[in-house]
Design a protein around this motif. Sequence first.
Motif, PDB file in Angstrom:
ATOM      1  N   PRO A   7       0.772  -1.293  -0.002  1.00 17.52           N
ATOM      2  CA  PRO A   7      -0.038  -0.045   0.033  1.00 17.52           C
ATOM      3  C   PRO A   7       0.899   1.298   0.037  1.00 17.52           C
ATOM      4  O   PRO A   7       2.193   1.221   0.603  1.00 17.52           O
ATOM      5  N   SER A   8       0.181   2.377  -0.432  1.00 20.98           N
ATOM      6  CA  SER A   8       0.839   3.702  -0.608  1.00 20.98           C
ATOM      7  C   SER A   8       1.431   4.093   0.713  1.00 20.98           C
ATOM      8  O   SER A   8       2.379   4.720   1.024  1.00 20.98           O
ATOM      9  N   GLN A  27      -7.392  12.686   2.514  1.00 22.19           N
ATOM     10  CA  GLN A  27      -8.008  12.218   1.144  1.00 22.19           C
ATOM     11  C   GLN A  27      -9.005  12.754   0.464  1.00 22.19           C
ATOM     12  O   GLN A  27      -9.231  12.720  -0.670  1.00 22.19           O
ATOM     13  N   PHE A  89     -15.650   5.566  -0.380  1.00 24.12           N
ATOM     14  CA  PHE A  89     -14.437   4.763  -0.194  1.00 24.12           C
ATOM     15  C   PHE A  89     -14.959   3.613   0.751  1.00 24.12           C
ATOM     16  O   PHE A  89     -16.086   3.776   0.964  1.00 24.12           O
ATOM     17  N   PRO A 130     -11.119   3.139  -3.605  1.00 28.29           N
ATOM     18  CA  PRO A 130     -10.146   3.353  -2.321  1.00 28.29           C
ATOM     19  C   PRO A 130     -10.381   2.551  -1.053  1.00 28.29           C
ATOM     20  O   PRO A 130     -11.454   2.826  -0.706  1.00 28.29           O
ATOM     21  N   LEU A 169      -5.391   1.256  -0.316  1.00 27.47           N
ATOM     22  CA  LEU A 169      -4.389   2.556  -0.264  1.00 27.47           C
ATOM     23  C   LEU A 169      -3.815   2.812   1.006  1.00 27.47           C
ATOM     24  O   LEU A 169      -2.701   3.121   0.904  1.00 27.47           O
TER      25      LEU A 169
END
Length: 381
Positions: A7-8, A27, A89, A130, A169
């Motif tokens: 994940p980021s 976000q 999300f 996401p 994410l």
Amino acid sequence: MAAFFIPSINLMGKGCLEDAVDNIKAQGFKKGLIVTDKVLVSIGMVAKVQALLKAEGVETVVFDGAQANPTISNVNDGLAILKDNDCDFAISLGGGSPHDCAKGIALLATNGGQIADYEGVNKSAKPQLPLIAINTTAGTAAEMTLFCIITDEARHIKMAIVDKNTTPLISVNDPELMLEKPASLTAATGMDALTHAVEAYVSTAATPLTDAVAIKAIELIQANLRTAVENGDDIDARENMAYAQFMAGMAFNNASLGYVHAMAHQLGGFYDLPHGVCNAILLPHVQKFNAKTCAGRLGDVAKAMGVDVSALTEEQGADAALEAIKTLSKDVNIPAGLTDLNVKESDFDTLAENALKDACGFTNPIQATHDEIKAIFAAAM
């Protein structure tokens, strides 16, 4: 060529849940579907997460229908709630089951179709909705992997969806959320993490990067799992297990797995058994089969589990690894064999046939025949 997926954003350590809420707000998300189970609702953990998000202006709705082995029906039911509420999300809260269920929901939200359409490797065209994966157990690493395991109730099998577009994410590993978990769950998830690390280390797709995190994960599990099982409120043991399972996830997310998982998936899908327990029972038996070609690597596993291998041959080192695995399993009260789980020898043909189709087995160090898989099941009884 080797790729490395993770994940980021990955948040680790005591109290990082609040950092996760800040990240979600940053976000710009407006409304999330929380995918979880009824136990986490009943103990108030879901309400706690909802309150933290609401204080930051983020609305949530809850789907608490993720079963222990999440099903196609669970995915469809959660997707309906997500669509009805126009969620932008998703949040998975729990262990591997809610994470996998949420991945299935988020993948269908953007790609459409049925979840069975994505069984196999990289079948989706678009990134999933996401997903923020908040972990409450130290084992599956589903909060950070591209693996999504969904049970097809009609076929009685677990589908392995291995897809870069199911990578969350943000992953969140706050050991404070892992306190007070039952000893049996702690043991099963911890042995699942050990299996991830060992299978990744002997995988045909292993790299120096996956080797490093796999070995460190094994060292941490050997040093901390018994304590986490015996004293569930030991925050240091919980935190070390959170790191261990995450590193084991980094390893298998990129080196894949082997026949332990390919076989355990069939047991889970066929009999609805706990995944970590199936892995723990099968692990030494599959590695005994693998030792014909990777005894040296299994010697490294033995060393990571605290065995002095300096005077041992490669074969002796491999044997020592199997004994160390069995000892740890016994110490955390894992059942001794599949007979204790009411597995039937009459089902071996079906189980073996389906195990050989499971994508996890493709990177096992030796490719087995149908009869060899049956023999491993028999040895594990």
